[in-house]
Design a protein around this motif. Structure first.
Motif, mmCIF file in Angstrom:
data_model
loop_
_atom_site.group_PDB
_atom_site.id
_atom_site.type_symbol
_atom_site.label_atom_id
_atom_site.label_comp_id
_atom_site.label_asym_id
_atom_site.label_seq_id
_atom_site.Cartn_x
_atom_site.Cartn_y
_atom_site.Cartn_z
ATOM 1 N N ASP A 1 -52.518 -11.240 105.253
ATOM 2 C CA ASP A 1 -51.727 -11.050 104.258
ATOM 3 C C ASP A 1 -50.251 -11.577 104.689
ATOM 4 O OD1 ASP A 1 -53.337 -9.583 102.638
ATOM 5 O OD2 ASP A 1 -52.562 -7.671 102.834
ATOM 6 N N ALA B 1 -50.667 -15.067 104.305
ATOM 7 C CA ALA B 1 -50.570 -15.401 102.849
ATOM 8 C C ALA B 1 -49.163 -15.729 102.389
ATOM 9 C CB ALA B 1 -51.508 -14.479 102.179
ATOM 10 N N ALA B 2 -48.344 -14.665 102.918
ATOM 11 C CA ALA B 2 -46.956 -14.661 102.177
ATOM 12 C C ALA B 2 -46.176 -15.857 102.786
ATOM 13 C CB ALA B 2 -46.402 -13.485 102.921
ATOM 14 N N ARG C 1 -47.695 -18.928 103.624
ATOM 15 C CA ARG C 1 -48.233 -20.007 102.809
ATOM 16 C C ARG C 1 -47.508 -20.091 101.343
ATOM 17 N NH1 ARG C 1 -53.564 -18.243 104.653
ATOM 18 N NH2 ARG C 1 -53.795 -17.144 102.944
#
Lengths: 828, 229
Positions: free
Chosen positions: B86, B89-90, B92
């Motif tokens: 996660d 993901a943040a 990215r």
């Protein structure tokens, strides 16, 4: 909120491309059918309950030999229950030097609270339906009375000391009972005239029936409040207690309705699971991209689950609406058969449909959907990366849980729930493994097969796990359809057997031994079919193994009822028809002092084989040893007995005979002859009861038929949808094969073989599972006889092969007609 | 959306002893070994090598799409290797854009919606205007409502470029951006990629077989059997 908006936007964008069609369809079918069935069965049940309540002319009745305390009636009033009263007694009528024992019934103004009366002033063709009894000063009489007393309509009739005018001939009364008071022809008078007749004095033999109707909750509360206050001579009647034969028919019908709902929901559930799986697989790439663009795992889950919730809400709303129309249409189709007054649809049932929609969606769609959370962002670079499948426990646990709750909710019967789930699951598991093994085994035979067969079957073997799950899914759908069909057919057959057209409609009691032969001859002369003549001795069970029965019975049981009154005791050499020995054995020799006890009474009184029972007959006592327990059907309209003795046991006691016979309507006049010739014999007419019972069964049968069509339609629709949900890979592979030179004919044959085999195996599996479930259902729950049906073994696999084959070939027809290159490009 | 780049250091990506290995039935397979790399902000880098040399694995590790077996990666001063999925993901979402060989457009969305998507994911209220402007910039203002199926390969890759640049990422990873295109269209796309890169001061890391394309980058990293040569 913005995330939710985004979810909505993505949902809308998805829906434009038809990605959601199958899913929405499956969900709409599930909700439509569950709403329609919930609404239909709710209305039907309430209509039936209302109608069966007509048998009592009320929802609840207190039977009492004397007026009940005023506070009881006050309590009923407080609970907003409508009230009526009837008083039944016998009286001898004397007119024109003719004597006739009549059954007088004095009814209050509100009688009947349920149902209606039918009267006529001439023949039976011009019957008038009325919702009130005779007015003060008038009497309604049964047709037989007029010739018997040489009377005509409009003539005066003296009942006791009161002179009344005969205004109508009564042809139907809802609560006519097959007891002593209704054997004699009916005279109905107004309650207001009762006092004036002077017949009812303290100590007179009168049966009062205090009748009540109202809200089920209030009735239940009233019954709870009342029960402890009843004295032994008073009793509460409601439909379940008073008419067990009807109660059981209704109960079975309700169970069938429930079963159909579950079947349809199961079918739709399978479709939803398959459609969601397809949806999920088609969204792996999109999800990987979203992950790549920075979406967290939980956001992915939230994004998709909020889409599904919205989808569920919309589809459920549409389904509820369609379900509403469907049940209206069903009632419209059935209007000729149903009572005039149909209970209004309950909003709760609509809400229930909505809840079902959401629950089924959750149970069947969540597990495949959860896979999306596991999609790796790396899939954007490596397409072959597939997320791990959700845990099998989660997939099956959740859907089983939902199905279990549904079954339990519909049947209210944990035993049935466990029976269906347990048997189904075990069979499913065992057969799943078996198919897996068989597929792998057959794979070994592939090299020796022709190219077409090899390609066709390879489709099944390529991914054995997927094939097994598809086969199980199709099987489940077929199982649901088979269950709906078989149970319905057997249920209806069972009902028809229960009451054949010439089921006895009259009972003759108190036939003296000296008259027995003459009576029997009289019946034979008139070509009337009668049942066996049984001798009857009235006696009371007092002790079981030297312990007084009162110490053994528990309150409100069949045993308690049986020990409070005299029983009809009989003896016979042969086991009567419709009786089945369930424990011990029937007597083959002529040994006296043995007794056979009816199963339910034996259970209630805890009577076992070898127990010593003591009876009193008059002032004398008899002992008998229990040598067998019998199961019997009370609803055969033939004389049935709790206690049957071995010949020789009761010989010393005075007895009369009982029999039943079928008398067709045109021969009804013969009753008068019989009554005159055998004045001591009591003849009970049970035509009305039989007729009412048959009407209800016909209505139920019709309703159940429509439900079956509904379930079958849903099943076929879903079968098609489910086949479609598995096509992507096949279309892609077909296109690839065409590019490699496979011609259309080869591909077509390959597809036919693959899908038909899929259907055939599913069909075979479905028969095995269905037979197992039906066996469990019949023996454990519905109390019906199980017979394996050979035709199912032929029909279902063929149906499976045909339909899955057709649906599959229809679905992959694009491979044959569309450019392969285009298909291959679109896939990427 | 202008990405905040760490101003304290000019190094936007730093790897130390980076390695990736997988366990197979025939023993451990080393896909990448001992990659030490420093990439400066605004730099353009080409990763070249033969098939199976580890290019795609390297790019997936650098972009936080996969986790290394050994070593560390720091992006804009943040340790990527200490983050969970996660967290990556943040990151990215905040810093990284992608262009893929197979375009990776969502088929159910129009060109405009595809470009809007990353902005919508970060809650940008002006997603539509920004996406429209960028599609105009890549020459597709007349194709806004077309779905990927209705677009040619070159047009699809232009949509993908617009989607990659619409968030103004600090780093752009491009995996064989011209691999699925003919040479003429490929050249147009490459021109556009470099133009946009220049306009947005993006750090460009591209994987390619094409030496001409590699030559347009400021630096080339050659991989052979998972090692830098």
């Amino acid at each position: 909120m913005s995330r939710f908006n985004l979810a909505l936007r993505l949902l809308w964008r998805d829906s434009r491309t038809g990605e959601l069609t199958i899913l929405i369809l499956a969900l709409v079918i599930a909700v439509t059918s569950s709403t329609a069935i919930a609404l239909f069965s709710d209305r039907m049940k309430r209509t039936m309950t209302n109608q069966t309540a007509e048998f009592l002319a009320a929802d609840l009745v207190i039977e009492s030999p004397a007026p009940v305390p005023a506070e009881w009636l006050a309590k009923a009033m407080k609970l907003d229950l409508a009230q009526a009263r009837t008083a039944d007694f016998s009286s001898v009528l004397i007119e024109h030097d003719e004597l006739l024992l009549a059954g007088i019934k004095a009814v209050s103004a509100a009688y009947p609270l349920r149902g209606f009366l039918k009267t006529t002033t001439g023949d039976y063709l011009t019957e008038t339906i009325t919702r009130n009894g005779p007015e003060k000063g008038t009497a309604w009489v049964e047709k037989r009375i007029l010739p018997a007393l040489k009377l005509n309509l409009g003539d005066p009739l003296t009942v006791g000391e009161k002179q009344l005018t005969i205004s109508n001939i009564i042809s139907y009364e809802p609560d006519k009972k097959g007891d002593f008071y209704s054997f004699s022809p009916r005279v109905m008078i107004n309650d207001a005239d009762l006092q004036a007749t002077g017949i009812v004095q303290p100590g007179s033999h009168v049966h009062y029936f205090f009748q009540f109707t109202g809200e089920p909750k209030a009735l239940a509360e009233f019954k709870r409040w009342l029960k402890p206050q009843l004295n032994p001579s008073q009793r509460i009647l409601d439909i379940n207690e008073d008419r067990p034969e009807l109660g059981s028919a209704l109960e079975r019908a309700e169970r069938y309705l429930g079963l159909s709902s579950i079947a349809v929901i199961l079918i739709s559930g399978v479709a939803i699971a398959m459609a969601t799986r397809r949806y999920t697989e088609r969204h792996f790439n999109a999800t990987a991209l979203l992950r790549c663009l920075g979406c967290k795992q939980n956001e992915i889950l939230w994004l998709y689950s909020s889409q599904f919730v919205v989808l569920g809400l919309v589809a459920s709303a549409v389904g509820c609406l369609l379900g509403w129309f469907a049940q209206e249409a069903l009632f419209h189709l059935l209007r000729g058969l149903l009572p005039q007054q149909i209970a209004s649809p309950g909003l709760l049932a609509v809400f229930f449909g909505f809840i079902i929609g959401m629950a089924v969606l959750l149970g069947f769609a969540l597990p495949p959907l959860l896979r999306l959370k596991q999609v790796s962002p790396l899939r954007v670079l490596r397409r072959e990366l597939e997320p791990l499948p959700s845990s099998a426990w989660l997939i099956y646990g959740l859907s089983l849980g939902i199905i279990g709750i549904l079954i339990w909710k519909y049947t209210g019967d944990l035993k049935m729930t466990a029976s269906i789930l347990g048997t189904g699951l075990m069979t499913l598991l065992a057969l799943g493994l078996l198919i897996y093994g068989l597929l792998n085994l057959t794979r070994k035979l592939l090299p020796s097969m022709s190219l077409t067969w090899r390609f066709g079957l390879q489709g099944l073997f390529r991914n054995s796990r997927a094939s097994v799950s598809q086969i199980l899914a199709f099987s489940l759908t077929l199982v649901a359809m088979v269950l709906s069909f078989t149970v319905r057919t057997d249920l209806i057959d069972n009902w028809q057997n229960q009451l054949p057209n010439n089921a006895p409609n009259h009972f003759a009691l108190n036939i003296f031994p000296a008259q027995r032969a003459a009576f029997q001859q009289e019946l034979q002369l008139q070509h009337i079919t009668g049942s066996q003549f049984f001798p009857v001795v009235r006696g009371r069970l007092v002790e079981i193994n030297h312990t007084p029965v009162q110490q053994i019975v528990s309150k409100d049981t069949q045993g308690e009822n049986a020990t409070h009154r005299e029983l009809s005791l009989t003896w016979t050499k042969e086991l009567p028809e419709e009786n089945k020995i369930v424990a011990g054995s029937w007597w083959n020799n002529q040994q006296a002092g043995l007794v056979s006890v009816e199963q339910k009474l034996a259970e209630s009184l805890k009577i076992k084989l070898g127990d010593l029972l003591k009876f009193t007959v008059g002032s004398q006592q008899i002992n008998a040893t229990v040598t067998s327990i019998r199961k019997l059907r009370w609803d055969t309209m033939k004389p049935n007995f709790y206690m049957i003795f071995s010949p020789g046991t009761l010989d010393a006691y005075p007895s009369t005979f009982i029999t039943s016979f079928y008398l067709p309507e045109p021969q009804k006049n013969m009753l008068n002859t019989l009554v005159k010739k055998y004045p001591g014999t009591t003849i009970l007419e049970v035509d009305f009861i039989l007729q009412q019972f048959k009407t209800i069964l016909a209505q139920l049968t019709q309703a159940i038929n429509y439900l079956l069509y509904f379930a079958l339609m849903a099943g076929f629709a879903v079968l098609f949808a489910a086949v479609y949900a598995t096509l992507d890979n096949r279309i892609y592979e077909g296109a690839l094969m065409r590019t490699l030179g496979a011609n259309r004919s080869l591909l077509r044959k390959t597809h036919i073989i693959e899908f038909s085999m899929l259907g055939l195996i599913s069909g075979l599996l479905a028969v095995v599972i269905s037979e197992a479930i039906i066996y469990a259902l019949y023996t454990q729950v519905m109390d019906m006889e199980y017979r394996p049906s050979l035709y199912l073994w032929a029909v279902i696999p063929c149906t499976g092969a045909l339909f899955v084959g057709m649906a599959g070939c229809w679905g992959v027809r694009h491979v044959l007609n569309k450019s392969s290159l285009r298909i291959l490009r679109e896939q990427y | 959306m202008q990405t905040q780049v760490n101003q304290t250091s000019n190094n936007i990506i730093v790897t130390e002893n980076l390695g990736k290995s997988v366990v197979t039935s025939e023993g451990t397979l080393h896909i990448l070994s001992s990659i030490d790399l420093i990439i400066k902000s605004g730099e353009s880098i080409a990763i070249v090598g033969e098939s199976g040399s580890g290019k795609s694995t390297l790019i997936s590790l650098l972009a936080g799409l996969d986790t290394p077996s050994t070593g560390s990666i720091s992006i804009n001063g943040k340790q990527l290797t200490s983050m969970n999925e996660d967290g990556r993901a943040a990151l990215r979402n905040e810093l990284i854009g992608f262009v893929f060989q197979s375009f990776q457009l969502l088929h159910s969305l129009t060109a405009l919606e595809n470009v809007m998507l990353p902005l919508e994911l970060s809650g940008d209220k002006h997603a539509k205007a920004a996406a429209t402007a960028l599609l105009h910039r890549v020459g597709l203002s007349h194709r806004l409502t077309h779905t990927p199926k209705q677009l040619s390969g070159g047009e699809q890759q232009r949509v993908a470029l617009a989607r990659a640049f619409v968030t103004k990422p600090a780093i752009l990873f491009a995996d064989e951006p011209t691999g699925n295109l003919d040479s003429k269209t490929g050249a147009t796309i490459v021109d556009l990629l470099f133009e946009l890169n220049l306009e947005n001061h993006t750090t460009l890391i591209l994987v390619t077989h094409d030496h001409t394309l590699a030559a347009r980058c400021q630096r080339t990293i050659q991989l052979d059997s998972g090692c830098m040569v």
